[in-house]
Design a protein around this motif. Structure first.
Motif, PDB file in Angstrom:
ATOM      1  N   ASP A 214       3.190  -4.378  -1.554  1.00 17.71           N
ATOM      2  CA  ASP A 214       1.949  -5.114  -1.768  1.00 17.71           C
ATOM      3  C   ASP A 214       1.812  -5.367  -3.258  1.00 17.71           C
ATOM      4  O   ASP A 214       2.394  -4.643  -4.079  1.00 17.71           O
ATOM      5  CB  ASP A 214       0.751  -4.321  -1.237  1.00 17.71           C
ATOM      6  CG  ASP A 214      -0.475  -5.201  -1.029  1.00 17.71           C
ATOM      7  OD1 ASP A 214      -0.357  -6.433  -1.218  1.00 17.71           O
ATOM      8  OD2 ASP A 214      -1.540  -4.659  -0.677  1.00 17.71           O
ATOM      9  N   SER A 215       1.049  -6.388  -3.623  1.00 16.95           N
ATOM     10  CA  SER A 215       0.913  -6.723  -5.042  1.00 16.95           C
ATOM     11  C   SER A 215      -0.375  -7.482  -5.286  1.00 16.95           C
ATOM     12  O   SER A 215      -0.936  -8.105  -4.386  1.00 16.95           O
ATOM     13  CB  SER A 215       2.105  -7.568  -5.514  1.00 16.95           C
ATOM     14  OG  SER A 215       2.139  -8.804  -4.820  1.00 16.95           O
ATOM     15  N   ALA A 216      -0.845  -7.421  -6.534  1.00 19.66           N
ATOM     16  CA  ALA A 216      -2.037  -8.153  -6.954  1.00 19.66           C
ATOM     17  C   ALA A 216      -1.986  -8.310  -8.468  1.00 19.66           C
ATOM     18  O   ALA A 216      -1.556  -7.400  -9.186  1.00 19.66           O
ATOM     19  CB  ALA A 216      -3.306  -7.426  -6.540  1.00 19.66           C
ATOM     20  N   VAL A 217      -2.431  -9.471  -8.948  1.00 21.24           N
ATOM     21  CA  VAL A 217      -2.459  -9.730 -10.385  1.00 21.24           C
ATOM     22  C   VAL A 217      -3.782  -9.229 -10.950  1.00 21.24           C
ATOM     23  O   VAL A 217      -4.859  -9.600 -10.478  1.00 21.24           O
ATOM     24  CB  VAL A 217      -2.306 -11.237 -10.674  1.00 21.24           C
ATOM     25  CG1 VAL A 217      -2.339 -11.496 -12.184  1.00 21.24           C
ATOM     26  CG2 VAL A 217      -1.004 -11.766 -10.079  1.00 21.24           C
ATOM     27  N   ARG A 218      -3.696  -8.366 -11.945  1.00 20.38           N
ATOM     28  CA  ARG A 218      -4.889  -7.838 -12.597  1.00 20.38           C
ATOM     29  C   ARG A 218      -5.403  -8.853 -13.628  1.00 20.38           C
ATOM     30  O   ARG A 218      -4.661  -9.696 -14.120  1.00 20.38           O
ATOM     31  CB  ARG A 218      -4.584  -6.510 -13.305  1.00 20.38           C
ATOM     32  CG  ARG A 218      -4.126  -5.390 -12.395  1.00 20.38           C
ATOM     33  CD  ARG A 218      -5.178  -5.029 -11.390  1.00 20.38           C
ATOM     34  NE  ARG A 218      -4.952  -3.696 -10.827  1.00 20.38           N
ATOM     35  CZ  ARG A 218      -5.440  -3.300  -9.664  1.00 20.38           C
ATOM     36  NH1 ARG A 218      -6.176  -4.144  -8.937  1.00 20.38           N
ATOM     37  NH2 ARG A 218      -5.211  -2.082  -9.220  1.00 20.38           N
TER      38      ARG A 218
END
Length: 351
Positions: A214-218
């Motif tokens: 899973d991934s997300a841009v901060r």
């Protein structure tokens, strides 16, 4: 005649026709070392497939030079020759690993535009030529669900933003959460790898994209160190794995010396010819399972001279292999021992 020889000859004939001066049937036959009737037969195949070629008759109406039509040259979206276009189409598979990245759609669009200037039959013949004279990439496209992380990875790279990931550690067999600052995305041996600063390990680490769960841009940005050189960082390894940097000296038998010399195996490689025809190769590289497998792959044709620790480790591995392959040993029987290469594996993948 083998089908592969015919396709190879037709590809070479296409390149002759594509020259600005064109080519005569007799000239093509002499260059390709075949009969004139064979060239005529190949020309019919190319014409029937729809390739934009024609014979420019001389003054007395006899057949003269074979050339590419001017209409085709002016119809290309970019200035390419027919041979350059065919070669580019035959090399499309080399870009297959980028299909999962942000570059995938533009690359597909570019190739779609290029294919529109040739007939379906011509494209089919190019596909058959590619099977004989073309190039294919090792490995495959990045598969879903890992591919879905590529847009976020590219955004984090472009905007220099921290990336949150849930990452599977192969060695620990567990999934952990961490924040990373992505510096560079590299494709190595069919796999995509992210070189990034890991906030958990407080060091630069390499993350295999297919292990991101899973991934997300901060929103938080970062500044990469000015002295960090991704190419230099990766060049210290043999492939993608990293280990203790050592100077490796290996001597190759005369039988494989020419093969070893003709390739660039590593940026640091240096060669020295030995009087008996052998070749000595010196490289400065991380001592990892990748370089050990490469050395073992040459069998008795490669003798490790330095460092002694690597020589002894490969000796233990070779001894274990010899034991596993004993004629009196049952296949797939448990040996109860751990391979030397596995035991000594040192990598810079994030644990």
């Amino acid at each position: 005649m083998p089908r592969g020889d015919q396709l190879t000859r037709q590809w070479m004939l296409l390149q002759l026709i594509d020259r600005a001066s064109g080519v005569t049937v007799a000239g093509a036959a002499e260059t390709l070392g075949c009969a004139v009737r064979t060239i005529w037969r190949d020309l019919r195949v190319l014409q029937e497939a729809g390739f934009p070629i024609y014979d420019q008759k001389d003054g007395d109406g006899r057949r003269g030079l074979w050339k590419v039509t001017e209409r085709f040259r002016t119809s290309l979206p970019v200035k390419l020759t027919l041979a350059e276009l065919a070669a580019l189409l035959m090399s499309r598979d080399l870009l297959a690993p980028l299909g999962a990245s942000a570059l995938g759609a533009p690359i597909d669009s570019a190739f779609d535009r290029l294919t529109r200037v040739l007939s379906r039959d011509a494209l089919a013949l190019i596909d058959r030529m590619r099977d004989v004279v073309g190039a294919r990439a090792l490995g495959a496209k990045l598969q879903a669900p890992a591919a879905e992380h590529m847009p976020r990875i590219h955004r984090a790279l472009a905007e220099r933003r921290t990336l949150w990931v849930r990452y599977y550690s192969f060695h620990r067999d567990e999934v952990t959460e961490r924040e990373i600052d992505p510096y560079h995305l590299a494709w190595v041996d069919g796999g995509l790898y992210l070189v990034a600063w890991c906030h958990v390990r407080r060091a630069v680490r390499i993350f295999a994209v297919e292990r991101i769960r899973d991934s997300a841009v901060r929103s938080r940005g970062f500044t990469a160190p000015r002295d960090f050189d991704a190419r230099k960082y990766l060049d210290e390894g043999w492939g993608i794995l990293r280990g203790e940097l050592v100077t490796v000296k290996v001597r190759f038998a005369r039988a494989v010396a020419r093969y070893i010399r003709e390739r660039l195996w590593h940026p640091s490689q240096r060669f020295r010819d030995l009087p008996d025809g052998r070749l000595e190769m010196t490289i400065q590289v991380g001592d990892t399972v990748e370089v050990r497998r490469w050395l073992l792959g040459h069998g008795v044709q490669a003798e490790i001279v330095e460092p002694r620790s690597l020589r002894e480790a490969l000796w233990r591995e070779a001894a274990a292999m010899a034991d596993a392959l004993r004629p009196d040993r049952r296949p797939l029987a448990s040996s109860g021992r751990r391979s030397a290469t596995s035991a000594s594996r040192t990598v810079a993948h994030s644990p």
